[in-house]
Design a protein around this motif. Structure first.
Motif, PDB file in Angstrom:
ATOM      1  N   LEU A   1      33.829  37.609  -0.278  1.00 30.04           N
ATOM      2  CA  LEU A   1      34.999  38.419  -0.604  1.00 30.04           C
ATOM      3  C   LEU A   1      34.647  39.670   0.113  1.00 30.04           C
ATOM      4  CD1 LEU A   1      37.864  38.751  -1.739  1.00 30.04           C
ATOM      5  CD2 LEU A   1      36.706  39.034  -3.953  1.00 30.04           C
ATOM      6  N   LYS A   2      33.692  40.455  -0.225  1.00 32.03           N
ATOM      7  CA  LYS A   2      33.253  41.592   0.004  1.00 32.03           C
ATOM      8  C   LYS A   2      33.212  41.967   1.320  1.00 32.03           C
ATOM      9  CE  LYS A   2      30.971  42.897  -4.298  1.00 32.03           C
ATOM     10  NZ  LYS A   2      29.713  43.387  -4.822  1.00 32.03           N
ATOM     11  N   THR A   3      32.525  40.751   2.323  1.00 38.94           N
ATOM     12  CA  THR A   3      32.620  40.719   3.785  1.00 38.94           C
ATOM     13  C   THR A   3      33.909  41.024   4.473  1.00 38.94           C
ATOM     14  OG1 THR A   3      30.379  39.736   3.584  1.00 38.94           O
ATOM     15  CG2 THR A   3      31.833  39.707   5.714  1.00 38.94           C
ATOM     16  N   ALA A   4      34.722  40.151   3.902  1.00 42.52           N
ATOM     17  CA  ALA A   4      36.405  40.154   4.312  1.00 42.52           C
ATOM     18  C   ALA A   4      36.991  41.343   3.916  1.00 42.52           C
ATOM     19  CB  ALA A   4      36.956  38.824   3.886  1.00 42.52           C
ATOM     20  N   PHE A   5      36.701  41.883   2.883  1.00 41.23           N
ATOM     21  CA  PHE A   5      37.444  43.013   2.258  1.00 41.23           C
ATOM     22  C   PHE A   5      36.449  44.150   1.945  1.00 41.23           C
ATOM     23  CE2 PHE A   5      40.069  39.252   1.642  1.00 41.23           C
ATOM     24  CZ  PHE A   5      41.323  39.543   2.014  1.00 41.23           C
TER      25      PHE A   5
END
Length: 302
Positions: A284-288
């Motif tokens: 999630l942190k990579t995508a956002f």
């Protein structure tokens, strides 16, 4: 999904334009006796102060988390945006209205009206360039949404303020030009006074509109609807997640907090579930990249 606009670039662009305009309008006001021009000069100097406060707010918002502020200081920009909207805008508006009323009572005529016209035309050109620069950044963020929809949805309070300043300044300059023109054509200074009052009313109206938007961010808003939906879709596609029960997001300046309650896939051991959650959070942190905090409440599959 919309992209984050470069607010700092818009602020510095507006600061340079407003500083040049403020000096030019003050010079004209001193030589013409125009209250509309004086109101515009005060407005431009207030805009410079506004942009200084926004820069301060962006700087304070970047301070790291601490024990007293575990989610960081991102919302500091909302506070300073609120100050800009309600105090500086409103003070500028009330001052303009006061000057207009004073002009009505004093019946003072204009001096060197053509100088006032020249400065106003110059200021309109400069403010148009500043507005163009701001809109260029806004267009990066709003995507396919209309300008009004972006204004209602955006979480970049500093960009809302800069856009509001530019629109109010440009409209105020047009009001002042019309007022000075009518005063020149008729010889009646009441038009100049009316222009000052109209500018003041416009500033107060803009202050209320921006203040209402920023107050919602101060209270605590989620991320923009399309971003929240994108986060939900991302988690829903994670093979480790069987079902999402609830998703809460909170916008903290440029950072985002996400809280998730979800049913996880069936696993043999608790350590496997922990590993699944860690993979979901990392993905999630990579995508956002704006997501800085993720709180995951798992519910094991039946």
């Amino acid at each position: 999904m919309s992209h984050q606009a470069d607010s700092l670039k818009s602020i510095f662009f507006a600061l340079g334009a407003n500083a040049a305009i403020a000096v030019a309008k003050l010079f004209a006001a001193m030589h013409t006796g125009s209250n509309s021009m004086l109101a515009e000069a005060i407005h431009s100097f207030a805009d410079c102060g506004n942009q200084g406060l926004l820069i301060l707010g962006l700087k304070r918002a970047k301070r790291p988390p601490s024990p007293d502020f575990p989610l960081g200081h991102g919302k500091a920009i909302y506070f300073w945006s609120f100050i800009v909207a309600l105090i500086l805008f409103s003070m500028g508006g009330l001052f303009s209205i006061y000057e207009g009323i004073h002009k009505l009572e004093a019946h003072e005529g204009l001096e060197s009206p053509w100088l006032a016209v020249g400065i106003l035309v110059f200021s309109i050109a400069m403010e148009s360039v500043s507005l163009y620069g701001c809109l260029r950044e806004v267009n990066k963020a709003r995507g396919n949404r209309g300008l009004w929809r972006w204004f209602r949805d955006t979480r970049q309070s500093e960009l809302i303020v800069v856009l509001g300043e530019d629109v109010a300044a440009l409209a105020g300059l047009v009001f002042a030009l019309i007022a000075v023109g009518l005063a020149m054509a008729t010889g009646d200074p009441v038009y100049d006074a009316a222009g000052s009052i109209a500018i003041g009313g416009l500033l107060v109206l803009v202050a209320v509109g921006i203040g209402a938007e920023v107050s919602e961010l101060l209270i605590g808003q989620s991320v923009e609807p399309e971003i929240k939906q994108a986060i939900h879709n991302h988690l829903d596609k994670c093979e480790e997640v069987a079902q999402i029960f609830n998703l809460i997001t909170l916008q903290l300046g440029s950072d985002v907090m996400v809280a998730v309650k979800a049913k996880m896939r069936r696993v043999a051991e608790m350590n496997e579930m922990i590993a699944d959650i860690n993979r979901c959070e990392a993905g999630l942190k990579t995508a956002f990249p704006q997501v800085k905090w993720v709180f995951f409440e798992p519910d094991a599959a039946d």
